[in-house]
Design a protein around this motif. Structure first.
Motif, PDB file in Angstrom:
ATOM      1  N   PHE A   1       0.797  -1.328  -0.019  1.00 17.25           N
ATOM      2  CA  PHE A   1       0.440  -0.022  -0.132  1.00 17.25           C
ATOM      3  C   PHE A   1       1.369   0.989  -0.073  1.00 17.25           C
ATOM      4  O   PHE A   1       2.352   1.357   0.937  1.00 17.25           O
ATOM      5  CB  PHE A   1      -1.083  -0.104   1.412  1.00 17.25           C
ATOM      6  CG  PHE A   1      -1.864  -0.839   0.959  1.00 17.25           C
ATOM      7  CD1 PHE A   1      -3.124  -0.413  -0.213  1.00 17.25           C
ATOM      8  CD2 PHE A   1      -2.384  -1.414   2.536  1.00 17.25           C
ATOM      9  CE1 PHE A   1      -3.995  -2.085  -0.268  1.00 17.25           C
ATOM     10  CE2 PHE A   1      -3.567  -2.453   2.098  1.00 17.25           C
ATOM     11  CZ  PHE A   1      -3.971  -2.674   0.684  1.00 17.25           C
TER      12      PHE A   1
ATOM     13  N   THR B   1      -5.125  -9.224   3.573  1.00 15.94           N
ATOM     14  CA  THR B   1      -5.206  -8.365   3.506  1.00 15.94           C
ATOM     15  C   THR B   1      -5.401  -7.192   4.789  1.00 15.94           C
ATOM     16  O   THR B   1      -5.983  -8.232   5.524  1.00 15.94           O
ATOM     17  CB  THR B   1      -5.799  -7.305   2.400  1.00 15.94           C
ATOM     18  OG1 THR B   1      -4.650  -5.859   2.909  1.00 15.94           O
ATOM     19  CG2 THR B   1      -7.143  -7.067   3.084  1.00 15.94           C
TER      20      THR B   1
ATOM     21  N   LEU C   1      -6.288  -3.664   6.210  1.00 15.16           N
ATOM     22  CA  LEU C   1      -6.320  -2.635   5.896  1.00 15.16           C
ATOM     23  C   LEU C   1      -6.674  -1.052   6.443  1.00 15.16           C
ATOM     24  O   LEU C   1      -5.971  -1.952   7.836  1.00 15.16           O
ATOM     25  CB  LEU C   1      -7.656  -2.126   5.326  1.00 15.16           C
ATOM     26  CG  LEU C   1      -8.909  -3.112   3.949  1.00 15.16           C
ATOM     27  CD1 LEU C   1      -9.579  -2.673   3.046  1.00 15.16           C
ATOM     28  CD2 LEU C   1      -7.160  -2.968   2.842  1.00 15.16           C
TER      29      LEU C   1
ATOM     30  N   GLY D   1       0.015  -4.155   3.005  1.00 17.10           N
ATOM     31  CA  GLY D   1      -0.092  -4.527   1.680  1.00 17.10           C
ATOM     32  C   GLY D   1      -1.177  -5.656   1.668  1.00 17.10           C
ATOM     33  O   GLY D   1      -2.508  -5.918   2.469  1.00 17.10           O
TER      34      GLY D   1
ATOM     35  N   GLN E   1      -6.972   2.531  -0.543  1.00 17.18           N
ATOM     36  CA  GLN E   1      -6.697   1.479  -0.194  1.00 17.18           C
ATOM     37  C   GLN E   1      -8.161   0.331  -0.821  1.00 17.18           C
ATOM     38  O   GLN E   1      -7.842  -0.615  -1.793  1.00 17.18           O
ATOM     39  CB  GLN E   1      -6.676   0.710   1.299  1.00 17.18           C
ATOM     40  CG  GLN E   1      -5.352   0.834   1.419  1.00 17.18           C
ATOM     41  CD  GLN E   1      -4.600   0.619   2.705  1.00 17.18           C
ATOM     42  OE1 GLN E   1      -5.708   0.060   3.714  1.00 17.18           O
ATOM     43  NE2 GLN E   1      -3.500   1.627   3.366  1.00 17.18           N
TER      44      GLN E   1
END
Length: 211
Positions: free
Chosen positions: A109, A142, A144, A122, A164
């Protein structure tokens, strides 16, 4: 056909910044719980220390492919605390009897906020071959950005979380003709997928798969 998919943020931050206490004191109970699930795919978040990764690998390597994305993000604060880097915290396990890993990659990210800047947030992205379906599927793990980050203005954190989310939307557009499973700690209230199972802020989302 049935698959069991589990996602779990195990809160495995290093002890000196862990609000839930030393993860080394919890990891064997976590491993026991995961084994009892007898899952086909396990998606884990916040597996941050080398020790936790090693213990998970040792416990599951016989029956699972274990993949971690421990590439690091340099950080001065962590260096002051005695370690210069912190990885993504993401670990995925695939049942060897049902899947074969074809490709894997990690997407970093670009934007983070607050305490999330300490980690290398990421997406773990896998193309795996299903021995039952006889074709490949996409699996994404993931964690976030937290829109309620402690060390960030909420307006900034929400903006970064939305950024994201836009990355994930683009991924799903790229994989629109593929069976895709997304799981993790998404820090979100509502999602729209063909199928979406929610428990607090953790999700498992599935597109293009009738199971």
């Amino acid at each position: 056909m049935k698959w069991k998919v589990v996602t779990w943020n195990i809160a495995g931050l290093p002890n000196y910044v862990n609000l839930y206490g030393d993860p080394e004191l919890r990891i064997q109970n976590i491993i026991k719980k995961l084994k009892n699930q007898k899952a086909d795919i396990l998606l884990l978040q916040e597996v941050f220390t080398i020790s936790l990764i090693k213990q998970i690998k040792a416990a599951f390597r016989e029956n699972y492919f274990v993949r971690c994305s421990n590439s690091d993000r340099k950080n001065g604060l962590l260096n002051a605390l005695g370690t210069s880097t912190l990885g993504s915290g993401l670990v995925v396990l695939f049942n060897k009897s049902k899947f074969k890993i074809q490709q894997s990659k990690f997407y970093h990210f670009k934007y983070l906020s607050g305490e999330d800047k300490l980690a290398n947030k990421g997406l773990q992205i896998f193309s795996i071959y299903s021995k039952q379906l006889k074709y490949s599927i996409i699996v994404i793990n993931t964690h976030l950005n937290n829109p309620d980050a402690i060390f960030s203005r909420r307006k900034t954190s929400v903006k970064i979380t939305k950024n994201q989310i836009s990355v994930i939307k683009q991924l799903f557009a790229n994989y629109k003709n593929k069976v895709t499973i997304l799981g993790g700690d998404l820090n979100m209230e509502k999602l729209k997928f063909d199928k979406c199972i929610r428990n607090k802020i953790d999700y498992i989302c599935v597109n293009n798969l009738k199971i």
